[in-house]
Motif scaffolding. Sequence first.
Motif, short mmCIF file in Angstrom:
data_model
loop_
_atom_site.label_atom_id
_atom_site.label_comp_id
_atom_site.label_asym_id
_atom_site.label_seq_id
_atom_site.Cartn_x
_atom_site.Cartn_y
_atom_site.Cartn_z
N ASN A 1 3.61 -47.21 -29.92
CA ASN A 1 2.29 -47.00 -29.32
C ASN A 1 1.79 -48.28 -28.65
O ASN A 1 1.22 -48.23 -27.56
N LEU A 2 2.02 -49.41 -29.31
CA LEU A 2 1.58 -50.69 -28.74
C LEU A 2 2.43 -51.05 -27.52
O LEU A 2 1.90 -51.50 -26.50
N GLU A 3 3.74 -50.79 -27.62
CA GLU A 3 4.63 -51.08 -26.48
C GLU A 3 4.21 -50.31 -25.24
O GLU A 3 4.13 -50.87 -24.15
N VAL A 4 3.93 -49.01 -25.43
CA VAL A 4 3.56 -48.17 -24.29
C VAL A 4 2.31 -48.73 -23.60
O VAL A 4 2.22 -48.76 -22.37
N ALA A 5 1.36 -49.20 -24.42
CA ALA A 5 0.13 -49.77 -23.83
C ALA A 5 0.49 -50.97 -22.96
O ALA A 5 -0.05 -51.13 -21.85
N GLY A 6 1.40 -51.80 -23.42
CA GLY A 6 1.81 -52.97 -22.64
C GLY A 6 2.60 -52.59 -21.40
O GLY A 6 2.34 -53.08 -20.30
N TYR A 7 3.57 -51.67 -21.57
CA TYR A 7 4.40 -51.26 -20.42
C TYR A 7 3.56 -50.57 -19.35
O TYR A 7 3.80 -50.76 -18.16
N SER A 8 2.57 -49.78 -19.78
CA SER A 8 1.79 -49.05 -18.78
C SER A 8 1.00 -50.03 -17.91
O SER A 8 0.57 -49.68 -16.82
N LEU A 9 0.81 -51.26 -18.40
CA LEU A 9 0.13 -52.26 -17.59
C LEU A 9 1.13 -53.12 -16.81
O LEU A 9 0.74 -54.03 -16.07
N GLY A 10 2.41 -52.82 -17.00
CA GLY A 10 3.45 -53.54 -16.24
C GLY A 10 3.71 -54.94 -16.77
O GLY A 10 4.23 -55.79 -16.05
N TYR A 11 3.37 -55.20 -18.02
CA TYR A 11 3.59 -56.53 -18.56
C TYR A 11 5.08 -56.73 -18.89
O TYR A 11 5.78 -55.78 -19.25
N PRO A 12 5.56 -57.98 -18.81
CA PRO A 12 6.97 -58.25 -19.12
C PRO A 12 7.26 -58.11 -20.61
O PRO A 12 6.37 -58.30 -21.45
N ARG B 1 -4.27 -51.04 -29.37
CA ARG B 1 -3.82 -50.67 -28.01
C ARG B 1 -4.73 -51.29 -26.95
O ARG B 1 -4.28 -51.76 -25.92
N GLY B 2 -6.04 -51.30 -27.23
CA GLY B 2 -7.00 -51.94 -26.31
C GLY B 2 -6.70 -53.42 -26.15
O GLY B 2 -6.76 -53.97 -25.04
N LEU B 3 -6.32 -54.07 -27.25
CA LEU B 3 -6.05 -55.52 -27.19
C LEU B 3 -4.77 -55.85 -26.44
O LEU B 3 -4.61 -56.96 -25.95
N MET B 4 -3.84 -54.88 -26.37
CA MET B 4 -2.58 -55.12 -25.66
C MET B 4 -2.82 -55.45 -24.18
O MET B 4 -1.97 -56.03 -23.53
N ALA B 5 -3.98 -55.06 -23.66
CA ALA B 5 -4.30 -55.37 -22.26
C ALA B 5 -4.69 -56.84 -22.10
O ALA B 5 -4.96 -57.29 -20.99
N ARG B 6 -4.73 -57.60 -23.23
CA ARG B 6 -5.23 -58.98 -23.21
C ARG B 6 -6.56 -59.05 -22.47
O ARG B 6 -6.71 -59.85 -21.52
N PRO B 7 -7.51 -58.21 -22.86
CA PRO B 7 -8.75 -58.16 -22.09
C PRO B 7 -9.62 -59.40 -22.29
O PRO B 7 -9.61 -59.99 -23.37
N LYS B 8 -10.35 -59.75 -21.24
CA LYS B 8 -11.38 -60.77 -21.39
C LYS B 8 -12.56 -60.12 -22.09
O LYS B 8 -13.32 -60.76 -22.80
N MET B 9 -12.71 -58.81 -21.81
CA MET B 9 -13.83 -58.08 -22.39
C MET B 9 -13.35 -56.70 -22.84
O MET B 9 -12.56 -56.05 -22.17
N LEU B 10 -13.88 -56.30 -24.02
CA LEU B 10 -13.46 -55.03 -24.62
C LEU B 10 -14.72 -54.17 -24.82
O LEU B 10 -15.73 -54.65 -25.33
N MET B 11 -14.63 -52.90 -24.40
CA MET B 11 -15.74 -51.97 -24.67
C MET B 11 -15.25 -50.97 -25.72
O MET B 11 -14.21 -50.32 -25.55
#
Length: 235
Positions: free
Chosen positions: A95-106, A147-157
């Motif tokens: 689940n965490l991997e998919v969140a990262g891959y969907s953002l195109g992260y390496p 999963r939200g944190l996988m985006a490495r967000p500056k801001m989280l809602m």
Amino acid sequence: MLRVSHLDVFYGPVQALRGVDLQVGRGEVVTLVGANGAGKSTLLRAISGLVPAKGTIELEGKSILGWSPESVVQAGLAHVPEGRRIFPGLTVVENLEVAGYSLGYPDRQIKDDIEMVLGIFPNLRSRAKSYGWSLSGGEQQMLSLGRGLMARPKMLMLDEPSLGLAPRLVEEVFRIIAEISKLGTTILLVEQNASMALTVANRGYVLETGQVVRTGPAEELLHDEAVVEAYLGGH
Ligand code: ATP
């Protein structure tokens, strides 16, 4: 970090937000308080590009109004919606991997970020290979946040992260919100549990029928008679 002004949102003929002004400073935790239907989720959805809005929405001084939800996430603003949106047929790590891959992260970054998330959520580490469907409600909620944190967000809602959880888990969710904030992420939080939310927040906004009717330091709202009467169970 985020500046919203004069924001209007319509669902067909129904006006859900009326001239909403809101600001969230870098590093702040800001909470939205209001009854069911006041427009809290709509405000988060408008900011993340899920519903069309009129007015101004700026992230770090740049207009994000009219951007696609994907572009808003790429710009550093992640949204964890209400309900536990996880993949039941995938494990915690998948689940965490998919969140990262969907953002195109390496791959390397995804691996590091999964470590970071499992560090914040010890319960998830011990369930790393368990399927989504087998997790408890609390674990599913932690996974949504992760999963939200996988985006490495500056801001989280976060929309109602404690909804439906047992009191012990509600405390755990708020402990984690405080930890995420300490790690440097700015947070905009929608919560039914207004007293807990105001305890963890720096400032709050009260929404009523689509309008901001009160705003101030969280400490002040916690002791404001009208707020206590309407949203904190009158204590
Ligand atoms: P809740 O805590 O129940 O989620 P909320 O404060 O988040 O409440 P919203 O869900 O933002 O409130 O709803 C604001 C208003 O917009 C309500 O009157 C609601 O009925 C209406 N609304 C929300 N979503 C839609 C939609 N998809 N279509 C039409 N009206 C909607």
